[in-house]
Scaffold this motif. Structure first.
Motif, mmCIF file in Angstrom:
data_model
loop_
_atom_site.group_PDB
_atom_site.id
_atom_site.type_symbol
_atom_site.label_atom_id
_atom_site.label_comp_id
_atom_site.label_asym_id
_atom_site.label_seq_id
_atom_site.Cartn_x
_atom_site.Cartn_y
_atom_site.Cartn_z
ATOM 1 N N GLY A 135 -0.789 -3.527 1.594
ATOM 2 C CA GLY A 135 0.112 -2.786 0.834
ATOM 3 C C GLY A 135 0.785 -3.799 -0.183
ATOM 4 N N GLU A 136 -0.032 -4.579 -0.812
ATOM 5 C CA GLU A 136 0.395 -5.758 -1.554
ATOM 6 C C GLU A 136 1.247 -5.129 -2.788
ATOM 7 O OE1 GLU A 136 -3.033 -8.229 -1.870
ATOM 8 O OE2 GLU A 136 -2.390 -9.412 -0.275
ATOM 9 N N ARG A 137 0.628 -3.951 -3.415
ATOM 10 C CA ARG A 137 1.415 -3.429 -4.891
ATOM 11 C C ARG A 137 2.705 -3.032 -4.449
ATOM 12 N NH1 ARG A 137 -3.620 0.169 -6.496
ATOM 13 N NH2 ARG A 137 -3.950 0.029 -4.392
ATOM 14 N N LEU A 182 -9.263 7.140 10.384
ATOM 15 C CA LEU A 182 -7.988 7.065 9.236
ATOM 16 C C LEU A 182 -7.809 5.659 9.010
ATOM 17 C CD1 LEU A 182 -5.144 8.467 8.541
ATOM 18 C CD2 LEU A 182 -4.323 7.727 10.869
ATOM 19 N N LEU A 183 -7.791 5.040 7.748
ATOM 20 C CA LEU A 183 -7.808 3.769 7.180
ATOM 21 C C LEU A 183 -6.546 3.365 7.061
ATOM 22 C CD1 LEU A 183 -10.543 4.117 4.417
ATOM 23 C CD2 LEU A 183 -10.809 2.831 6.727
ATOM 24 N N ALA A 184 -5.940 2.345 7.881
ATOM 25 C CA ALA A 184 -4.595 1.872 8.092
ATOM 26 C C ALA A 184 -4.769 0.234 8.242
ATOM 27 C CB ALA A 184 -3.963 2.539 9.195
ATOM 28 N N ALA A 185 -5.699 -0.456 7.703
ATOM 29 C CA ALA A 185 -5.930 -1.800 7.706
ATOM 30 C C ALA A 185 -5.397 -2.688 6.315
ATOM 31 C CB ALA A 185 -7.275 -2.193 8.105
ATOM 32 N N GLY A 186 -5.158 -1.782 5.454
ATOM 33 C CA GLY A 186 -4.566 -2.364 4.339
ATOM 34 C C GLY A 186 -3.241 -3.428 4.317
ATOM 35 N N PRO A 221 3.129 -3.648 6.009
ATOM 36 C CA PRO A 221 2.143 -2.650 5.087
ATOM 37 C C PRO A 221 2.771 -1.205 5.024
ATOM 38 C CG PRO A 221 0.883 -4.060 6.678
ATOM 39 C CD PRO A 221 2.447 -4.272 6.917
ATOM 40 N N LYS A 222 2.465 -0.735 3.851
ATOM 41 C CA LYS A 222 3.256 0.554 3.636
ATOM 42 C C LYS A 222 2.878 1.745 4.686
ATOM 43 C CE LYS A 222 -0.833 1.606 0.498
ATOM 44 N NZ LYS A 222 -0.998 1.319 -0.992
ATOM 45 N N GLN A 223 1.717 1.703 5.191
ATOM 46 C CA GLN A 223 1.440 2.917 6.319
ATOM 47 C C GLN A 223 2.166 2.699 7.671
ATOM 48 O OE1 GLN A 223 -0.472 0.471 5.076
ATOM 49 N NE2 GLN A 223 -1.959 -0.391 6.633
ATOM 50 N N HIS A 262 -10.013 9.301 5.661
ATOM 51 C CA HIS A 262 -8.857 9.577 5.143
ATOM 52 C C HIS A 262 -7.992 8.262 4.962
ATOM 53 C CE1 HIS A 262 -5.352 11.717 3.547
ATOM 54 N NE2 HIS A 262 -4.630 11.126 4.221
ATOM 55 N N ASP A 263 -7.063 8.145 3.882
ATOM 56 C CA ASP A 263 -6.299 6.957 3.452
ATOM 57 C C ASP A 263 -5.062 7.101 4.599
ATOM 58 O OD1 ASP A 263 -7.977 5.561 1.863
ATOM 59 O OD2 ASP A 263 -7.143 6.693 -0.172
ATOM 60 N N ALA A 264 -4.742 6.217 5.102
ATOM 61 C CA ALA A 264 -3.346 6.303 6.062
ATOM 62 C C ALA A 264 -2.089 6.428 5.047
ATOM 63 C CB ALA A 264 -3.068 5.316 6.973
ATOM 64 N N THR A 287 -11.760 -5.642 2.941
ATOM 65 C CA THR A 287 -11.575 -4.547 1.877
ATOM 66 C C THR A 287 -11.743 -3.277 2.548
ATOM 67 O OG1 THR A 287 -13.840 -4.815 1.723
ATOM 68 C CG2 THR A 287 -12.739 -6.197 0.102
ATOM 69 N N ARG A 288 -11.310 -2.098 1.637
ATOM 70 C CA ARG A 288 -11.436 -0.893 2.247
ATOM 71 C C ARG A 288 -12.704 -0.465 2.698
ATOM 72 N NH1 ARG A 288 -12.522 4.231 0.995
ATOM 73 N NH2 ARG A 288 -10.957 5.864 1.362
ATOM 74 N N SER A 289 -13.726 -0.854 1.778
ATOM 75 C CA SER A 289 -15.097 -0.734 2.184
ATOM 76 C C SER A 289 -15.805 -1.336 3.434
ATOM 77 C CB SER A 289 -16.270 -1.126 1.131
ATOM 78 O OG SER A 289 -15.842 -0.270 -0.254
ATOM 79 N N GLN A 290 -15.032 -2.498 3.654
ATOM 80 C CA GLN A 290 -15.335 -3.206 5.111
ATOM 81 C C GLN A 290 -14.841 -2.392 6.275
ATOM 82 O OE1 GLN A 290 -14.636 -7.604 4.780
ATOM 83 N NE2 GLN A 290 -15.849 -7.887 3.084
ATOM 84 N N SER A 291 -13.359 -1.989 5.915
ATOM 85 C CA SER A 291 -12.949 -1.215 6.920
ATOM 86 C C SER A 291 -13.550 0.068 7.423
ATOM 87 C CB SER A 291 -11.493 -1.066 6.637
ATOM 88 O OG SER A 291 -10.700 -2.101 6.442
ATOM 89 N N VAL A 292 -14.106 0.799 6.401
ATOM 90 C CA VAL A 292 -14.960 2.018 6.588
ATOM 91 C C VAL A 292 -16.380 1.539 7.393
ATOM 92 C CG1 VAL A 292 -16.490 3.697 5.468
ATOM 93 C CG2 VAL A 292 -14.158 3.097 4.287
HETATM 94 N N1 CTP Z 1 -7.322 -0.195 3.776
HETATM 95 C C1 CTP Z 1 -8.192 -0.542 4.777
HETATM 96 N N2 CTP Z 1 -8.460 -1.900 4.917
HETATM 97 C C2 CTP Z 1 -8.536 -2.657 3.822
HETATM 98 C C3 CTP Z 1 -7.875 -2.155 2.541
HETATM 99 C C4 CTP Z 1 -7.275 -0.864 2.560
HETATM 100 O O1 CTP Z 1 -8.113 0.107 5.809
HETATM 101 N N3 CTP Z 1 -8.920 -3.779 4.174
HETATM 102 C C5 CTP Z 1 -7.018 1.300 3.619
HETATM 103 C C6 CTP Z 1 -5.438 1.144 3.376
HETATM 104 O O2 CTP Z 1 -4.502 0.720 4.480
HETATM 105 C C7 CTP Z 1 -5.092 2.403 2.725
HETATM 106 C C8 CTP Z 1 -6.367 3.026 2.000
HETATM 107 O O3 CTP Z 1 -7.365 1.867 2.469
HETATM 108 O O4 CTP Z 1 -4.644 3.474 3.464
HETATM 109 C C9 CTP Z 1 -6.276 2.819 0.439
HETATM 110 O O5 CTP Z 1 -6.142 1.461 -0.080
HETATM 111 P P1 CTP Z 1 -5.099 0.821 -0.772
HETATM 112 O O6 CTP Z 1 -3.976 1.981 -1.113
HETATM 113 O O7 CTP Z 1 -5.331 -0.092 -1.838
HETATM 114 O O8 CTP Z 1 -4.077 -0.061 0.156
HETATM 115 P P2 CTP Z 1 -3.821 -1.238 0.218
HETATM 116 O O9 CTP Z 1 -4.849 -1.980 0.094
HETATM 117 O O10 CTP Z 1 -2.892 -1.638 1.482
HETATM 118 O O11 CTP Z 1 -2.776 -1.727 -0.928
HETATM 119 P P3 CTP Z 1 -2.605 -2.713 -1.965
HETATM 120 O O12 CTP Z 1 -4.200 -2.322 -2.614
HETATM 121 O O13 CTP Z 1 -1.589 -2.576 -2.851
HETATM 122 O O14 CTP Z 1 -2.675 -4.093 -1.271
#
Ligand code: CTP
Ligand code: MG
Length: 222
Positions: free
Chosen positions: A12-14, A6-10, A20-22, A101-103, A78-83
């Protein structure tokens, strides 16, 4: 063993909220707790790994306690680094399949977890995706171009893969918007499981308004 990531490390900048949105509280639960519950309740998921940023680590560790939670792992930039961090954490466990799954997609349904995982077990790689029903245009300054919409799908999560395949796809430190693309680059076919609108990603303000409405009824419609 089937493990969900479960990816929750973003950040939520947008969306631009303070938090963070999650981690926004909606109907008494933080948004990430909605998909987390679906994963923990699922009979086809044996264990869950949650990926969070260092800033949120303590709060999440404190909040979520469940025997199926295998670990709470620090995310990357980044998302890929989190994965990749989650895959590294799983190195010794060597699950047969992983479901990512995206949180930020709170409204995860049991049938989608089961559908995507089953398809991945048959074919190696599968994603939830939504058939596009709108006319598509590309707006460049004020010039409109009509984009043929035949066969257009919106790729969602969950996505599931054999662990070895996803590990191989992420062997290079490259950035991708999702996990099917690097797998596809290996020449592997991606199976598509039809999703629905509920699996949208909270990204902009209006998505959050919609999430607040759906959350009120989620127990009934999940
Ligand atoms: N995610 C993550 N690690 C990151 C960036 C994103 O785990 N470094 C996760 C987010 O928490 C989210 C999912 O990947 O559940 C999809 O990413 P996105 O919708 O882009 O979320 P954010 O990066 O948080 O939003 P934004 O791009 O607006 O900053
Ligand atoms: Mg992002």
């Amino acid at each position: 063993m089937n493990v969900a990531i479960l990816l929750a490390a973003g950040k939520g900048e947008r969306l631009g909220e303070k938090v963070p949105k999650q981690f926004l509280e909606v109907e008494g639960r933080m948004l990430f707790e909605y998909p987390l519950k679906a994963l923990l309740d699922s009979n086809v998921i044996d264990a869950v790994v949650i990926v969070v940023s260092r800033d949120w680590m303590d709060r999440v560790v404190e909040k979520v306690k469940h025997e199926k939670i295998l670990g709470i792992v620090e995310g990357g930039k980044t998302r890929s680094q989190s994965v990749r961090n989650a895959l590294k954490f799983l190195e010794n466990i060597k699950p047969s399949y992983v479901l990512v799954h995206d949180a930020a997609r709170p409204f995860l349904r049991k049938k989608h977890i089961e559908g995507v995982l089953k398809k991945a077990q048959e074919t190696g790689a599968a994603t939830l995706a939504l058939k596009n029903s709108d006319t598509l245009i590309r707006l460049d300054d004020s010039r409109i171009e009509y984009v043929p919409r035949e066969g257009i799908y919106r790729v969602q999560t969950p996505q599931a893969f054999s662990y070895d395949l996803l590990k191989r796809a992420h062997s290079e430190e490259k950035e991708w918007a999702d996990d099917t693309e690097p797998v596809h680059r290996l020449g592997v076919k991606i199976s598509v499981v039809e999703g629905d609108l509920f699996c949208f990603k909270v990204t902009f303000k209006s998505d959050l308004e919609l999430a607040r409405l759906i959350a009120k009824e989620w127990e009934r419609i999940a």
